[in-house]
Design a protein around this motif. Sequence first.
Motif, mmCIF file in Angstrom:
data_model
loop_
_atom_site.group_PDB
_atom_site.id
_atom_site.type_symbol
_atom_site.label_atom_id
_atom_site.label_comp_id
_atom_site.label_asym_id
_atom_site.label_seq_id
_atom_site.Cartn_x
_atom_site.Cartn_y
_atom_site.Cartn_z
ATOM 1 N N GLU A 1 36.892 -22.671 31.136
ATOM 2 C CA GLU A 1 36.607 -22.035 32.510
ATOM 3 C C GLU A 1 35.743 -23.342 33.211
ATOM 4 O O GLU A 1 35.992 -23.050 34.573
ATOM 5 N N LEU A 2 34.870 -23.769 32.597
ATOM 6 C CA LEU A 2 33.820 -24.686 33.480
ATOM 7 C C LEU A 2 34.837 -25.809 33.894
ATOM 8 O O LEU A 2 34.631 -26.012 35.179
ATOM 9 N N GLY A 3 35.732 -26.405 33.434
ATOM 10 C CA GLY A 3 36.896 -27.300 33.888
ATOM 11 C C GLY A 3 37.438 -26.822 35.065
ATOM 12 O O GLY A 3 37.747 -27.566 36.163
ATOM 13 N N ARG A 4 37.971 -25.339 35.076
ATOM 14 C CA ARG A 4 38.684 -24.996 36.213
ATOM 15 C C ARG A 4 37.890 -24.985 37.622
ATOM 16 O O ARG A 4 38.384 -24.982 38.702
ATOM 17 N N ILE A 5 36.486 -24.974 37.481
ATOM 18 C CA ILE A 5 35.659 -24.962 38.699
ATOM 19 C C ILE A 5 35.017 -26.385 38.708
ATOM 20 O O ILE A 5 34.119 -26.359 39.700
ATOM 21 N N GLY A 6 35.370 -27.270 37.945
ATOM 22 C CA GLY A 6 34.846 -28.799 38.280
ATOM 23 C C GLY A 6 33.376 -28.930 37.942
ATOM 24 O O GLY A 6 32.816 -29.595 38.411
ATOM 25 N N ARG A 7 33.037 -28.053 36.884
ATOM 26 C CA ARG A 7 31.887 -28.110 36.323
ATOM 27 C C ARG A 7 31.832 -29.055 34.808
ATOM 28 O O ARG A 7 32.881 -28.984 34.087
ATOM 29 N N ASP A 8 30.986 -29.700 34.424
ATOM 30 C CA ASP A 8 30.899 -30.496 33.241
ATOM 31 C C ASP A 8 30.960 -29.407 31.995
ATOM 32 O O ASP A 8 30.363 -28.406 32.215
ATOM 33 N N PRO A 9 31.528 -29.943 31.078
ATOM 34 C CA PRO A 9 31.557 -29.233 29.851
ATOM 35 C C PRO A 9 30.299 -28.914 29.049
ATOM 36 O O PRO A 9 29.442 -29.792 29.209
ATOM 37 N N LEU A 10 30.021 -28.068 28.288
ATOM 38 C CA LEU A 10 29.009 -28.013 27.535
ATOM 39 C C LEU A 10 29.453 -28.861 26.102
ATOM 40 O O LEU A 10 30.251 -28.795 25.612
ATOM 41 N N PRO A 11 28.404 -29.568 25.851
ATOM 42 C CA PRO A 11 28.601 -30.610 24.546
ATOM 43 C C PRO A 11 28.805 -29.652 23.223
ATOM 44 O O PRO A 11 28.118 -28.808 22.923
ATOM 45 N N MET A 12 29.780 -30.289 22.525
ATOM 46 C CA MET A 12 29.874 -29.412 21.141
ATOM 47 C C MET A 12 28.796 -29.614 20.132
ATOM 48 O O MET A 12 28.655 -28.780 19.200
ATOM 49 N N GLU A 13 28.048 -30.686 20.560
ATOM 50 C CA GLU A 13 26.995 -31.062 19.405
ATOM 51 C C GLU A 13 25.771 -29.852 19.672
ATOM 52 O O GLU A 13 24.829 -29.836 18.880
ATOM 53 N N ARG A 14 25.670 -29.162 20.697
ATOM 54 C CA ARG A 14 24.916 -28.209 21.121
ATOM 55 C C ARG A 14 25.154 -26.931 20.233
ATOM 56 O O ARG A 14 24.273 -26.027 20.287
ATOM 57 N N ALA A 15 26.257 -26.971 19.582
ATOM 58 C CA ALA A 15 26.546 -25.504 19.128
ATOM 59 C C ALA A 15 26.551 -25.639 17.483
ATOM 60 O O ALA A 15 26.755 -26.765 16.621
ATOM 61 N N VAL A 16 25.847 -24.590 16.940
ATOM 62 C CA VAL A 16 25.960 -24.397 15.628
ATOM 63 C C VAL A 16 26.812 -23.164 15.164
ATOM 64 O O VAL A 16 26.710 -22.182 15.614
ATOM 65 N N ASP A 17 27.808 -23.376 14.424
ATOM 66 C CA ASP A 17 28.789 -22.634 13.762
ATOM 67 C C ASP A 17 28.739 -22.119 12.571
ATOM 68 O O ASP A 17 28.647 -22.265 11.903
ATOM 69 N N THR A 18 28.324 -20.538 12.730
ATOM 70 C CA THR A 18 27.870 -19.753 11.529
ATOM 71 C C THR A 18 29.126 -19.453 10.714
ATOM 72 O O THR A 18 28.744 -19.220 9.574
ATOM 73 N N VAL A 19 30.414 -19.785 10.905
ATOM 74 C CA VAL A 19 31.415 -19.550 10.133
ATOM 75 C C VAL A 19 31.354 -20.851 9.121
ATOM 76 O O VAL A 19 31.238 -20.694 8.121
ATOM 77 N N ARG A 20 30.878 -21.884 9.775
ATOM 78 C CA ARG A 20 30.866 -23.257 8.810
ATOM 79 C C ARG A 20 29.547 -22.915 7.895
ATOM 80 O O ARG A 20 29.671 -23.361 6.665
ATOM 81 N N MET A 21 28.430 -22.546 8.321
ATOM 82 C CA MET A 21 27.355 -22.344 7.632
ATOM 83 C C MET A 21 27.541 -21.386 6.473
ATOM 84 O O MET A 21 27.107 -21.475 5.318
ATOM 85 N N ALA A 22 28.274 -20.166 6.879
ATOM 86 C CA ALA A 22 28.682 -19.297 5.759
ATOM 87 C C ALA A 22 29.412 -19.868 4.744
ATOM 88 O O ALA A 22 29.274 -19.361 3.630
ATOM 89 N N ARG A 23 30.626 -20.700 5.184
ATOM 90 C CA ARG A 23 31.358 -21.008 4.122
ATOM 91 C C ARG A 23 30.613 -22.134 3.213
ATOM 92 O O ARG A 23 30.989 -22.480 1.911
ATOM 93 N N ARG A 24 29.534 -23.056 3.582
ATOM 94 C CA ARG A 24 29.002 -23.844 2.827
ATOM 95 C C ARG A 24 28.306 -23.178 2.172
ATOM 96 O O ARG A 24 27.965 -23.581 0.773
ATOM 97 N N LYS A 25 27.498 -21.901 2.541
ATOM 98 C CA LYS A 25 26.633 -21.401 1.770
ATOM 99 C C LYS A 25 27.195 -20.382 0.546
ATOM 100 O O LYS A 25 26.766 -20.376 -0.507
ATOM 101 N N TYR A 26 28.409 -19.813 0.861
ATOM 102 C CA TYR A 26 29.127 -19.051 -0.249
ATOM 103 C C TYR A 26 30.766 -19.420 0.076
ATOM 104 O O TYR A 26 31.223 -18.804 0.353
ATOM 105 N N PRO A 27 30.861 -20.621 -0.970
ATOM 106 C CA PRO A 27 32.253 -21.012 -0.625
ATOM 107 C C PRO A 27 33.209 -20.046 -1.579
ATOM 108 O O PRO A 27 32.841 -19.432 -2.469
ATOM 109 N N GLY A 28 34.405 -19.978 -0.700
ATOM 110 C CA GLY A 28 35.295 -19.016 -1.107
ATOM 111 C C GLY A 28 35.076 -17.422 -0.613
ATOM 112 O O GLY A 28 36.069 -16.727 -1.196
#
Length: 232
Positions: A102-129
């Motif tokens: 959406e930001l790209g469609r209006i010529g705005r800079d993207p949000l860097p992925m390194e700013r994101a904390v992914d809770t799916v990955r957190m949960a899978r690390r903490k509770y494998p399987g």
Amino acid sequence: MTREVVLDTETTGMNPLQGDRIVEIGALELLNHMPTGRTYHVYLNPDRDMPDGAFRVHGLSAEFLADKPRFHDIADEFLAFVAEATLVIHNADFDMGFLNAELGRIGRDPLPMERAVDTVRMARRKYPGAPASLDALCRRFGIDNAHRTLHGALLDSELLAEVYLQLIGGREPGFRLVGDAGGAGAADDAGAVPVARPDRAPRPHAATAAELEAHAAFLARLKDPIWTRGEA
């Protein structure tokens, strides 16, 4: 002070590169891992139809969204709300992909992925399987999500904030019973009130005459008991 924004989107489908668009954004602010009460919520007109599969997920029809703003109308206020905060997202690749499209469609800079904390990955690390969906994590942590009959960006952000706080160790992840000198817990320790406890006399532990007699009778029935070895 740590500022985080828990964020969720609803969309017309799964792929922003094939014409799918954001139709709802919901977000809430955390300071030092605690909700402040500040939220951001908006419905968006995607300028396209609503596929049946997406409608069954979130219940947002094209008719309902027809008079809502477009993303370019709210981009500035959305970016002002998230500012430089860390973004807490369940399946961050999905939502970040849509936001940056959406930001790209209006010529705005993207949000860097390194700013994101992914809770799916957190949960899978903490509770494998174990299941890592938002509903599954709500059940695991005893979070009431009975009112979540359909997906909704702000409601899901509120639930995700509770899940996130559990994943990082509860509502006060840095809580310590005794603070280090000058550390985070020192102020709390300084205000502690000492509790006076009276001295208690030690209880007697010597065997009574009756107990000694019973013990001697027991030893008399044993063959060469170790307790009598070495006695004159």
